[in-house]
Design an enzyme around this catalytic site. Sequence first.
Site, PDB file in Angstrom:
ATOM      1  N   HIS A  71     -14.122   1.543   3.500  1.00  0.00           N
ATOM      2  CA  HIS A  71     -14.263   1.635   4.956  1.00  0.00           C
ATOM      3  C   HIS A  71     -15.533   2.434   5.238  1.00  0.00           C
ATOM      4  CE1 HIS A  71     -12.218   2.788   9.048  1.00  0.00           C
ATOM      5  NE2 HIS A  71     -13.432   2.308   9.190  1.00  0.00           N
ATOM      6  N   GLN A  94       0.846  -1.196   0.000  1.00  0.00           N
ATOM      7  CA  GLN A  94       0.000   0.000   0.000  1.00  0.00           C
ATOM      8  C   GLN A  94       0.882   1.248   0.000  1.00  0.00           C
ATOM      9  OE1 GLN A  94      -2.369   1.633   3.462  1.00  0.00           O
ATOM     10  NE2 GLN A  94      -4.098   0.937   2.218  1.00  0.00           N
ATOM     11  N   ALA A 146      -9.605  -5.098  10.288  1.00  0.00           N
ATOM     12  CA  ALA A 146      -8.523  -4.255  10.802  1.00  0.00           C
ATOM     13  C   ALA A 146      -8.410  -4.409  12.318  1.00  0.00           C
ATOM     14  CB  ALA A 146      -8.763  -2.800  10.404  1.00  0.00           C
ATOM     15  N   ASN A 165     -15.302  -2.918   4.940  1.00  0.00           N
ATOM     16  CA  ASN A 165     -14.413  -2.835   6.099  1.00  0.00           C
ATOM     17  C   ASN A 165     -15.080  -2.013   7.199  1.00  0.00           C
ATOM     18  OD1 ASN A 165     -11.528  -0.841   6.852  1.00  0.00           O
ATOM     19  ND2 ASN A 165     -12.074  -2.778   7.780  1.00  0.00           N
ATOM     20  N   LYS A 213      -8.211   1.820  -1.704  1.00  0.00           N
ATOM     21  CA  LYS A 213      -8.941   1.804  -0.433  1.00  0.00           C
ATOM     22  C   LYS A 213      -9.470   3.211  -0.172  1.00  0.00           C
ATOM     23  CE  LYS A 213      -8.617   0.295   4.405  1.00  0.00           C
ATOM     24  NZ  LYS A 213      -9.070   1.480   5.145  1.00  0.00           N
ATOM     25  N   CYS A 224      -6.743   7.342   4.198  1.00  0.00           N
ATOM     26  CA  CYS A 224      -6.013   7.687   5.419  1.00  0.00           C
ATOM     27  C   CYS A 224      -6.522   9.005   5.991  1.00  0.00           C
ATOM     28  CB  CYS A 224      -4.517   7.786   5.136  1.00  0.00           C
ATOM     29  SG  CYS A 224      -3.540   8.188   6.592  1.00  0.00           S
TER      30      CYS A 224
END
Length: 618
Positions: free
Chosen positions: A433, A333, A488, A465, A403, A364
Amino acid sequence: METAEEVNVSKGADVAAKGEAAIKPEFLTTKDKFHGLLDSEWQGSKREKASESDTVDDSKETSLEEPEPKRLKPNFEGRPDGKRLRGQNKSRPHTKPTAYDEKRLCHSIIQNKECPFGAKCFFDHDIVKYMDSKPPDIGETCHIYETFGKCAYGLSCRFAKAHTTSDFKSMEKADLVKVYEGRTMVKNNMSKELQGRLRKRSVSFEKSEKYLKTLSDNKDKGAQQAGEKQPVSTEVQTSSDKQPAPVKTVGPLTDADVIKLRPCEKKQVDFQDKLYLAPLTTCGNLPFRRVCKRFGADITCGEMAMCTNLLQGHQSEWALLRRHESEDVFGIQVEGSFPDTMTRCAELINNNTEVDFVDINSGCPIDLVYNKGGGCGLMTRTRKFERIVKGMNYVLDVPLTVKIRTGVQEKSNIAHKLIPEMKNWGVSMITLHGRSREQRYTKLADWDYITTCAKLASPIPLFGNGDILSYEDAMKAKETGVSGIMIARGALIKPWIFTEIKESRHWDISSSERLDILKDFSNFGLEHWGSDTRGVERTRTFLLEWLSFLCRYIPVGLLERVPQKINERPPYYMGRNYLETLMASQNVEDWIRISEMLLGPVPKNFEFLPKHKANSYK
């Protein structure tokens, strides 16, 4: 008047309303009793060790009488000013493992070679003097020696007695050495030659330059056309969710042409119905991934790496790309915010590592990344995001995955707008996510929204996720239509969750079995980071980081209602034995006690504060 036990029983009736897990009343206790038991047991064990060492070593007796070093403790219950702790512990007082060796033995001496630096060498060459000042051995057997037949750390190993003769010579087990001879256990190590070329900027990026040239050519032509027809550029007039149609040109390739190149040459990866261990910063290291592979994780991914640091040849960043031989489906990643650096980084990875896919982290939430336009920032910079994806796809021979989060703001989801466009960009798989950047971990993941996005992504695989901590959670997630599940925090709290999901059961794992898992992690850490003082303390640091999550697990046999929910805070409770109670502690002191069971006593003036506060409870 109610007794303490009656208070605890009445408390157990309404714990759910307070965001606490429902534990059987007979196991509930108070904070004072909880810590009192741990302290009394620990002091008792220290007295036993002291009495055992009386006849062995006088120095050990005096060391036990010294006051313990002050160690910082995380406050999960809030600060004195009433504010809750969130995010990361920035500027935390943390002693680096490199600070524990005042004098190190020269590597040439360890390998029984002549030192090329001679008298100018900074390291110690006097073996007898070094052995006298070296910290005592941790144990009687060396895991590396027993596994591979020889220990590369020789006399500097903290288990050196197991493979050292009386005249300070290192022993070997010839049969084991032969088994592992020529076998590469860990791949993707950066060579000194490559590091030198990166630092001198002499690495060639032919494919990247070819793609980036098309961007500059198209930009020049677009500006020329804009000047002839209208005063405002097309890119400024167009919103982020509606891109202008590509202009067909003669000569240099356009973005639309580039993305169609070599699709048949790309390696194919079957993502369908797989369990994906998330790329976890700090805790998702190689030893931890090995633990999760043993429990059934199908896909693993390295920790997020900064593309600029990789291009500059930073050794610490390249260490995040390492792959163990047990990781059969492994990805890397990367994070970045510009098409040129991300494309060159992808070509560098493609030519110098062995990976099955490359993932772009556009989810992120960290300020350092977001404020530079990376991570979640890419979701709001659609045109730049598109160029990054197409450029990386052009230079890669492996699938490119992405992601993302639901969006940046809590009540403004944008993933459903991006996903249809990503399908046209050439993305091979998307992971969503179910929270926005603004939410972080304080709210439950929105699986209804993930369901909507999974339909939009078809036929491209979309992984969901968020908040998976039991096989029931996994079954509900699969009903949403996602192609697979990424796990996670659930894997940090209970890495055996992969086994539970695959076998559709709740595993009431014992405290001794959990200690064996930690022992495996410690051994893997010694293999990965070394069995000398630096390696032992680096292993301890990552073990303690993991224990800051592992302590949140509540044994199945203690729960009044199964399964445990990820947002339910464990109340104070007594385990079925001392070790189970110790593992339930959210006190750094107790995590250090666990580490000392596996890696020996901590050095003097040892301090530790976990990197992540991760306050995810209500």
